[in-house]
Design a protein around this motif. Structure first.
Motif, PDB file in Angstrom:
ATOM      1  N   ARG A   1     -14.297 -28.175  14.146  1.00  0.00           N
ATOM      2  CA  ARG A   1     -14.283 -27.303  12.980  1.00  0.00           C
ATOM      3  C   ARG A   1     -13.464 -27.901  11.844  1.00  0.00           C
TER       4      ARG A   1
ATOM      5  N   ASP B   1     -21.198 -16.113  12.855  1.00  0.00           N
ATOM      6  CA  ASP B   1     -20.448 -17.263  12.354  1.00  0.00           C
ATOM      7  C   ASP B   1     -21.256 -18.555  12.391  1.00  0.00           C
ATOM      8  N   TYR B   2     -22.038 -18.748  13.431  1.00  0.00           N
ATOM      9  CA  TYR B   2     -22.655 -20.056  13.653  1.00  0.00           C
ATOM     10  C   TYR B   2     -24.185 -20.058  13.602  1.00  0.00           C
TER      11      TYR B   2
ATOM     12  N   SER C   1     -16.281 -24.268   8.647  1.00  0.00           N
ATOM     13  CA  SER C   1     -15.857 -23.490   9.818  1.00  0.00           C
ATOM     14  C   SER C   1     -14.345 -23.481   9.971  1.00  0.00           C
TER      15      SER C   1
ATOM     16  N   LEU D   1     -13.025 -20.157  11.022  1.00  0.00           N
ATOM     17  CA  LEU D   1     -13.702 -19.526  12.151  1.00  0.00           C
ATOM     18  C   LEU D   1     -13.013 -19.873  13.462  1.00  0.00           C
TER      19      LEU D   1
END
Length: 208
Positions: free
Chosen positions: A70, A100-101, A121, A124
């Motif tokens: 990330r 999120d992904y 990210s 995250l």
């Protein structure tokens, strides 16, 4: 050439040596040989050539993710020989948390077993469940419709229903796709070669 844009005419393969004595942009011709675009005579470094073409369709890819790095960009470990290239759009699927992904993202770099995308990210958390990344494409010339109709036909076959209408539509789509894929050079029709003047150069005014 300067501020002028000049459309190039096609030349036949037998005319490949005709332009070797000229460097005037108006007499340049092009020829597509396999995957190679040939310009005759060779352009100078001051010329800009714009090519309009129909791209070949890309292969659908789906790879299981085994690790993630990330940051302001995201690096996915997907295994060797993954087939992704810079500029591809991919999306995550099967990740938790999905919000999120499981989003579209563009590949900015590729490694032997990794792809790096523009997904930020850094804020995250690591996924609790890893999924996969798969290709996302903008379709053209009916490719997506062909896939949909084929899938629908298979479903009706299993139901032992009438597939006549879908079969006709599928064949129409097939003909359209085949026509586009066979004729990728849409600039102008094939020209006739004057074999009696085989060694003469291109004459811009006579070829208009």
């Amino acid at each position: 050439v300067g501020s002028d844009s000049i459309p190039l005419h096609r030349y036949n393969f037998s005319q490949r040596n005709n332009g070797s004595l000229y460097s005037v942009a108006r007499r340049m011709r092009y020829h597509i040989q396999g995957s190679t675009l040939r310009i005759n005579p060779k352009p100078s470094t001051n010329d800009t050539i714009t090519v309009w073409y129909v791209p070949s369709p890309k292969k659908f890819l789906e790879k299981t993710v085994t690790a993630i790095t990330r940051g302001s960009s995201t690096m996915w470990t997907v295994g060797e020989n993954h087939g992704f290239v810079v500029g591809d759009t991919i999306t995550g699927t099967g990740f938790l948390p999905a919000a999120d992904y499981d989003v579209d993202q563009t590949i900015s770099a590729v490694g032997a077993a990794t792809v790096t995308t523009d997904l930020d990210s850094s804020g995250l958390s690591d996924p609790t469940t890893f999924g996969s990344v798969e290709s996302r494409f903008n379709f053209f010339s009916g490719w997506d419709s062909f896939v949909i109709v084929t899938a629908a036909t298979d479903c009706l076959v299993k139901e032992e229903a009438d597939i006549t209408a879908l079969t006709m539509e599928k064949e129409q789509l097939r003909a359209r796709i085949t026509a586009v894929s066979e004729m990728r050079d849409l600039g102008e029709p094939v020209t006739v070669t004057d074999v009696s003047s085989y060694y003469t150069g291109f004459n811009y005014f006579n070829y208009l």
